[in-house]
Design an enzyme around this catalytic site. Structure first.
Site, PDB file in Angstrom:
ATOM      1  N   THR A 164      24.098  99.495  22.318  1.00 47.77           N
ATOM      2  CA  THR A 164      24.962  98.793  23.442  1.00 47.77           C
ATOM      3  C   THR A 164      25.077  97.325  23.168  1.00 47.77           C
ATOM      4  O   THR A 164      25.788  96.859  23.605  1.00 47.77           O
ATOM      5  CB  THR A 164      24.928  99.470  24.748  1.00 47.77           C
ATOM      6  N   LYS A 165      23.647  96.798  22.857  1.00 48.58           N
ATOM      7  CA  LYS A 165      23.647  95.443  22.823  1.00 48.58           C
ATOM      8  C   LYS A 165      24.673  94.671  22.026  1.00 48.58           C
ATOM      9  O   LYS A 165      24.732  93.358  22.015  1.00 48.58           O
ATOM     10  CB  LYS A 165      22.279  94.996  22.657  1.00 48.58           C
TER      11      LYS A 165
END
Length: 345
Positions: free
Chosen positions: A47-48
């Site tokens: 998700t980063k």
């Protein structure tokens, strides 16, 4: 079914629009419908990717970043990989201060992506000069033409998920989501998604996941920083020994703490039941769902979205390694290792 088979101009165009996957077997004894938002589907496998691209794009728009500049960040591994990926594509240098708790796989990946990596001791206080927070600040001060992303205290961390992950979840569930379960580290993911979802429907419950050894749950409940809560734990990217301003505690309804051992086994269970090869923090989020269910949080009408933050390939030397699991004491009489490997002589 319509398929997107167009040519992308670079790998960054693949960030976001991750799939939602219905969980069938691991949740068969729980009330409600359970949907996994699988962020390991991003090109950087976490998700980063979302915050790395969003924050760098904003810095470019504001004239803070120029070609050839250096990006510096504190990371448990995933943000670092995403920043290194974006840096390569956009022509920046990348320096990362990494926690020694990060898996060897993550550190090796960062090096492979061309980043300069400083591995810092994990189990020191946040204000210790050796902590990865302080090392990153020092590197920023010493490096000309550098930008410190500072994800723990950067409002753009929240904004990235408010403008991308939140709307995706709302659209994918057709606005029927009743609960969001998400791990909290920097807090950007849970806060940004929660802000968007609560604006659409204030009755949606936001359920945080914390680790034993972290201060987030108690701070949420008391607004007091209790250093007695802090002790070493193994889960990466979850919990904290400081209070990140990228966490909006007021928008989170409650927290549940999970253990290192339960989270590791639940991640492995996810693979064997749903064929979803997710990371350690994903196992923690799924374990929290089980614990929330035991408290009666869900009913047959619940539509629960669980954010799985990253891919299992980041943890081959940890939770998916039987030797590591054995060394941690995670194989006991109830949870034995299940070897499927036989050597032919």
């Amino acid at each position: 079914m319509k398929r997107n088979i167009s040519i992308h101009q670079n790998i960054l165009e693949l960030i976001g629009e991750t799939p939602m996957i219905r969980l069938n077997k691991i949740t068969k004894d729980l009330d409600g419908e359970f949907l996994a938002k699988f962020e390991g589907y991003n090109p950087g496998h976490s998700t980063k990717d979302r915050i790395a691209l969003y924050i760098i794009n904003q810095a470019e728009k504001q004239g803070i970043l120029k070609p050839g500049d250096t990006i510096i960040e504190t990371t448990s591994g995933n943000t670092g990989f995403s920043l290194a990926m974006v840096s390569i594509s956009k022509g920046y240098k990348c320096i990362l201060a990494v926690s020694s708790k990060s898996s060897k796989d993550k550190v090796d990946m960062l090096k492979a992506m061309g980043a300069k990596v400083y591995v810092c001791p994990a189990h020191v206080s946040a204000d210790d000069s050796r902590s990865y927070y302080q090392v990153a600040k020092k590197l920023h001060a010493e490096t000309a033409n550098s930008v410190y992303i500072n994800q723990y205290f950067n409002q753009l961390n929240i904004d990235a998920h408010y403008y991308s992950t939140g709307p995706e979840i709302w659209e994918q569930t057709k606005g029927e989501v009743t609960h969001l379960v998400a791990a909290s580290g920097t807090g950007g993911t849970i806060s940004g998604v929660a802000k968007y979802l609560k604006e659409q429907n204030p009755n949606i419950k936001i359920l945080g996941v914390d680790a034993f050894g972290s201060i987030l749950k108690k701070f949420h409940e008391t607004k007091e920083f209790d250093s007695n809560e802090i002790y070493p734990y193994r889960i990466e990217g979850l919990g904290k020994n400081l209070i990140p301003t990228a966490t909006d505690f007021d928008i989170i309804d409650k927290f549940e703490k999970v253990s290192d051992e339960d989270s590791a086994h639940t991640a492995r269970e996810l693979v064997l039941t749903e064929a979803i090869f997710a990371g350690y923090t994903s196992g923690a989020a799924m374990q929290a769902v089980k614990q929330y269910a035991k408290t009666g949080e869900f009913d047959k009408n619940s539509k629960v979205v669980i954010i799985f933050p990253d891919h299992g390939s980041r943890y081959m030397s940890k939770i998916y390694n039987d030797n590591w699991m054995r060394e941690q004491g995670f194989f006991d009489s109830q949870k034995q290792e299940n070897s499927a490997v036989e050597f032919v002589k």
